[in-house]
Motif scaffolding. Sequence first.
Motif, PDB file in Angstrom:
ATOM      1  N   ILE A 120      23.600 -21.541  -3.155  1.00 15.55           N
ATOM      2  CA  ILE A 120      22.419 -20.852  -2.608  1.00 15.55           C
ATOM      3  C   ILE A 120      21.353 -20.733  -3.683  1.00 15.55           C
ATOM      4  N   ASN A 121      20.139 -21.061  -3.328  1.00 13.77           N
ATOM      5  CA  ASN A 121      19.018 -20.753  -4.214  1.00 13.77           C
ATOM      6  C   ASN A 121      18.157 -19.721  -3.493  1.00 13.77           C
ATOM      7  N   LEU A 122      18.236 -18.512  -4.014  1.00 14.12           N
ATOM      8  CA  LEU A 122      17.608 -17.375  -3.356  1.00 14.12           C
ATOM      9  C   LEU A 122      16.252 -17.112  -3.982  1.00 14.12           C
ATOM     10  N   ARG A 123      15.195 -17.172  -3.161  1.00 12.27           N
ATOM     11  CA  ARG A 123      13.855 -17.024  -3.728  1.00 12.27           C
ATOM     12  C   ARG A 123      13.008 -16.027  -2.943  1.00 12.27           C
ATOM     13  N   PRO A 124      12.885 -14.822  -3.466  1.00 13.37           N
ATOM     14  CA  PRO A 124      12.063 -13.821  -2.788  1.00 13.37           C
ATOM     15  C   PRO A 124      10.584 -14.181  -2.863  1.00 13.37           C
ATOM     16  N   VAL A 125       9.870 -13.946  -1.788  1.00 14.92           N
ATOM     17  CA  VAL A 125       8.413 -14.107  -1.769  1.00 14.92           C
ATOM     18  C   VAL A 125       7.849 -12.744  -1.397  1.00 14.92           C
ATOM     19  N   LYS A 126       7.468 -12.007  -2.420  1.00 14.78           N
ATOM     20  CA  LYS A 126       7.067 -10.608  -2.205  1.00 14.78           C
ATOM     21  C   LYS A 126       5.777 -10.352  -2.967  1.00 14.78           C
ATOM     22  N   LEU A 127       4.786  -9.899  -2.246  1.00  7.98           N
ATOM     23  CA  LEU A 127       3.507  -9.561  -2.877  1.00  7.98           C
ATOM     24  C   LEU A 127       3.553  -8.102  -3.318  1.00  7.98           C
ATOM     25  N   TYR A 128       3.497  -7.884  -4.619  1.00 11.20           N
ATOM     26  CA  TYR A 128       3.469  -6.508  -5.122  1.00 11.20           C
ATOM     27  C   TYR A 128       2.064  -5.931  -4.953  1.00 11.20           C
ATOM     28  N   PRO A 129       1.961  -4.611  -4.761  1.00  8.11           N
ATOM     29  CA  PRO A 129       0.641  -3.982  -4.683  1.00  8.11           C
ATOM     30  C   PRO A 129      -0.180  -4.307  -5.935  1.00  8.11           C
ATOM     31  N   ASN A 130      -1.464  -4.459  -5.750  1.00 12.11           N
ATOM     32  CA  ASN A 130      -2.422  -4.769  -6.830  1.00 12.11           C
ATOM     33  C   ASN A 130      -2.351  -6.200  -7.339  1.00 12.11           C
ATOM     34  N   VAL A 131      -1.512  -7.016  -6.754  1.00 12.79           N
ATOM     35  CA  VAL A 131      -1.460  -8.423  -7.159  1.00 12.79           C
ATOM     36  C   VAL A 131      -2.364  -9.216  -6.229  1.00 12.79           C
ATOM     37  N   GLU A 132      -3.095 -10.134  -6.836  1.00 12.48           N
ATOM     38  CA  GLU A 132      -4.035 -10.913  -6.035  1.00 12.48           C
ATOM     39  C   GLU A 132      -3.324 -12.092  -5.372  1.00 12.48           C
ATOM     40  N   THR A 133      -3.524 -12.236  -4.070  1.00  9.98           N
ATOM     41  CA  THR A 133      -2.990 -13.400  -3.356  1.00  9.98           C
ATOM     42  C   THR A 133      -4.164 -14.265  -2.909  1.00  9.98           C
ATOM     43  N   PRO A 134      -4.008 -15.577  -2.902  1.00 10.71           N
ATOM     44  CA  PRO A 134      -5.100 -16.417  -2.410  1.00 10.71           C
ATOM     45  C   PRO A 134      -5.289 -16.303  -0.892  1.00 10.71           C
ATOM     46  N   LEU A 135      -4.377 -15.612  -0.203  1.00  9.99           N
ATOM     47  CA  LEU A 135      -4.515 -15.474   1.249  1.00  9.99           C
ATOM     48  C   LEU A 135      -5.440 -14.303   1.578  1.00  9.99           C
ATOM     49  N   ASP A 137      -7.219 -11.341   3.242  1.00  7.63           N
ATOM     50  CA  ASP A 137      -6.820 -10.220   4.098  1.00  7.63           C
ATOM     51  C   ASP A 137      -5.311  -9.983   4.215  1.00  7.63           C
ATOM     52  N   LYS A 138      -4.510 -10.649   3.399  1.00  9.59           N
ATOM     53  CA  LYS A 138      -3.067 -10.372   3.482  1.00  9.59           C
ATOM     54  C   LYS A 138      -2.680  -9.331   2.442  1.00  9.59           C
ATOM     55  N   LYS A 139      -1.830  -8.405   2.891  1.00  6.46           N
ATOM     56  CA  LYS A 139      -1.453  -7.246   2.069  1.00  6.46           C
ATOM     57  C   LYS A 139       0.046  -7.320   1.743  1.00  6.46           C
ATOM     58  N   PRO A 140       0.503  -6.462   0.808  1.00  2.00           N
ATOM     59  CA  PRO A 140       1.929  -6.479   0.476  1.00  2.00           C
ATOM     60  C   PRO A 140       2.836  -6.395   1.705  1.00  2.00           C
ATOM     61  N   GLU A 141       2.422  -5.631   2.732  1.00  2.00           N
ATOM     62  CA  GLU A 141       3.306  -5.527   3.910  1.00  2.00           C
ATOM     63  C   GLU A 141       3.351  -6.830   4.719  1.00  2.00           C
ATOM     64  N   ASP A 142       2.405  -7.731   4.469  1.00  2.00           N
ATOM     65  CA  ASP A 142       2.387  -9.012   5.192  1.00  2.00           C
ATOM     66  C   ASP A 142       3.224 -10.094   4.495  1.00  2.00           C
ATOM     67  N   ILE A 143       3.376  -9.934   3.191  1.00  2.00           N
ATOM     68  CA  ILE A 143       4.070 -10.980   2.422  1.00  2.00           C
ATOM     69  C   ILE A 143       5.303 -10.372   1.784  1.00  2.00           C
ATOM     70  N   ASP A 144       6.405 -10.429   2.509  1.00  2.00           N
ATOM     71  CA  ASP A 144       7.648  -9.848   2.019  1.00  2.00           C
ATOM     72  C   ASP A 144       8.808 -10.533   2.733  1.00  2.00           C
ATOM     73  N   PHE A 145       9.107 -11.738   2.253  1.00  2.00           N
ATOM     74  CA  PHE A 145      10.250 -12.438   2.845  1.00  2.00           C
ATOM     75  C   PHE A 145      11.076 -13.085   1.753  1.00  2.00           C
ATOM     76  N   ILE A 146      12.146 -13.736   2.153  1.00  2.00           N
ATOM     77  CA  ILE A 146      13.024 -14.339   1.153  1.00  2.00           C
ATOM     78  C   ILE A 146      13.531 -15.677   1.680  1.00  2.00           C
ATOM     79  N   VAL A 147      13.514 -16.673   0.814  1.00  2.00           N
ATOM     80  CA  VAL A 147      13.957 -17.998   1.224  1.00  2.00           C
ATOM     81  C   VAL A 147      15.366 -18.249   0.704  1.00  2.00           C
TER      82      VAL A 147
END
Length: 375
Positions: A120-135, A137-147
């Motif tokens: 298994i290669n476990l890779r969380p995709v989680k936007l921490y508060p105050n981190v800039e995303t290129p997306l 209008d997307k917020k930390p609650e929108d980007i919180d998944f794991i591959v």
Amino acid sequence: MAAKDLAKESAKNFEKNLEQKKYSIAVLPGDGTGPEVVREGIKVLNAIGKKYNIKFEFNEYDFGGERFLKTGKTITDEDIEELKKYKAIYLGAIGHPDVTPGILEVGILLKIRFSLDQYINLRPVKLYPNVETPLKDKKPEDIDFIVVRENTGCLYSGHGGVTRKNTKYEVATQVMVYDRQMVDRCLDFAFNLAMQRKANGKPGKLTLVHKTNVLTFVGDLWYRAFMETKDKYPQVQTDYNHVDACCMWMVKNPEWYDVIVTSNMFGDIITDLGAMIQGGMGIAAGGNINPIGTSMFEPIGGSAPKYTGLNVINPLAAIEAARMMLEYIGETGPALKLQQGVAFACTKLKSLSAGKMGYSTSEVGDLISEYILGN
Ligand code: IPM
Ligand code: MN
């Protein structure tokens, strides 16, 4: 202190020492900026150790480009046997500008993953508060998944070859290989993870990502296995996306994802996209997991040779890898504290990019260690 109190105190310390948990970890700092970021990860783990009375023993190994240039060795079978003694390996980065691309990646990184059956290669995709995303209008609650990326098969299996090399008729093949048990064990892991997330207040949804419209043999194997496995986990909501569409939705509607399970090659590609939407390689980490053997935790960016030795690289990805390692060995409370430390650092750093953080590499490690010890 009176003698009686001293005796009491020493008895207390004795008990405390007995209680102290010990973990022995193999450390592979590797190449380029690997050693710099691993140093910060260790600093932070030692702060955790101090706070929670855990003793970490770090044993360093010099596998990497420098050793290869000196000895011609990537990783030997004896090295692999040595690594099997550990439950966890902490890796910096593999890749050296003076070594032909592929030699170290295949000879060290992939060899460890395959030999230790880290499936298994476990890779969380989680936007921490105050981190800039290129997306937009997307917020930390929108980007919180794991591959959950399958990590031993697919186009990585080494099946294939070349004939008529260097002629106009050169033929090259590289075969996508899976057997049913490889798929089943990966799916079981992913379904269990979805259940675990559900228990922790997340949606508990699992999306299979493949390309069944074209890969009518391998994609079909994954799809049928998924459909059969899903009956064992009725609490888990399921979905299926083709991999090209998944790239689209990861950008447009990342909030649709909770857990993604996919094959090795697709997982490799979509997790680089995932790294970017969570703020870049400066923060993206992964775990190569063998649930009953030796697992390895790493920042997923490369060795970044041009920043080597400058104390400007972002160690957050390596520190995140350390967090995953804590979680994996069952130290969930300390892992959560470390995560709060990372979140705190994200409020301080001007940017997550090397050289633009407003802090040096070692200062980021200090910041998080001080946070852990003070909170
Ligand atoms: C990764 C890397 C590796 C992979 C390379 C370096 C072999 O890209 O960890 O994602 O393809 O798995
Ligand atoms: Mn990759």
